[in-house]
Design an enzyme around this catalytic site. Sequence first.
Site, PDB file in Angstrom:
ATOM      1  N   LYS A   4     -10.915  -1.791   5.927  1.00 45.63           N
ATOM      2  CA  LYS A   4      -9.820  -1.844   6.883  1.00 45.63           C
ATOM      3  C   LYS A   4     -10.520  -0.984   8.367  1.00 45.63           C
ATOM      4  CE  LYS A   4      -6.671   2.123   7.100  1.00 45.63           C
ATOM      5  NZ  LYS A   4      -6.183   2.726   6.177  1.00 45.63           N
ATOM      6  N   GLU A  51       1.062  -1.507   0.048  1.00 47.98           N
ATOM      7  CA  GLU A  51      -0.255  -0.212  -0.110  1.00 47.98           C
ATOM      8  C   GLU A  51       0.881   1.391  -0.494  1.00 47.98           C
ATOM      9  OE1 GLU A  51      -3.190   2.555   2.991  1.00 47.98           O
ATOM     10  OE2 GLU A  51      -2.386   0.904   3.159  1.00 47.98           O
ATOM     11  N   ARG A  54       0.851  10.539   0.184  1.00 41.65           N
ATOM     12  CA  ARG A  54       1.214  11.700   1.402  1.00 41.65           C
ATOM     13  C   ARG A  54       2.213  12.321   0.572  1.00 41.65           C
ATOM     14  NH1 ARG A  54       1.208   8.095   6.763  1.00 41.65           N
ATOM     15  NH2 ARG A  54      -1.181   7.412   7.088  1.00 41.65           N
TER      16      ARG A  54
END
Length: 207
Positions: free
Chosen positions: A128, A40, A44
């Site tokens: 998640k 993943e 950012r």
Amino acid sequence: MNLQDVLRIGPVMPIIVIRNLDHAAPLARALARGGIRVFEVTLRTDVALDAVKAMRDAVPDAIVGVGTVTRPADLESAVSAGAMFAVSPGLTRELAEAAVGPALPLLPGVMTPAELMIARDMGFDALKFFPAREAGGIGMLRALGGPFPDVVFCPTGGITYETASSYLELPNVACVGGSWLAPIDMMERGDWDGITRLAEQAAALRS
């Protein structure tokens, strides 16, 4: 692509922050050598989407997704970059509908039973659990397993190598997300062998 199957490929999905694009390919190879091949890459940094392509090129059989997806536009960018799935810290109806358009599997974040029920009503059975430690951790996941036996989780947030095995013992946990597999300082030093050792340790958590 069945997201439940993807999550069960390995016990830990590394949560990766790429600040230097030159780190993407050697990081992917280092993780793959250690037995980890589902990644993943968080959105950012400015190079995150380019890193997705670099990692897929470096390890063609890797399954590379993007994280920190919060808007439909993020999904469009992820598809263009070649991402194979997307991860979100939460879920909105707009995001759920956008995930259907490009047929990009979405792993949405939840932390309460109400959020879980909304996500399940929208068709999601892989979620998640975030932020795992703050949301009740193992105890909360164990409690959710009773009324929601059809849902599997990837708990993320505050999980370490030392605590991961306790989460993985739960039947409704497919894998855990962890940032400890790709430390920024090790990438900056070019310690790819060290990262491979971390990956090997993680891969052995569920052997």
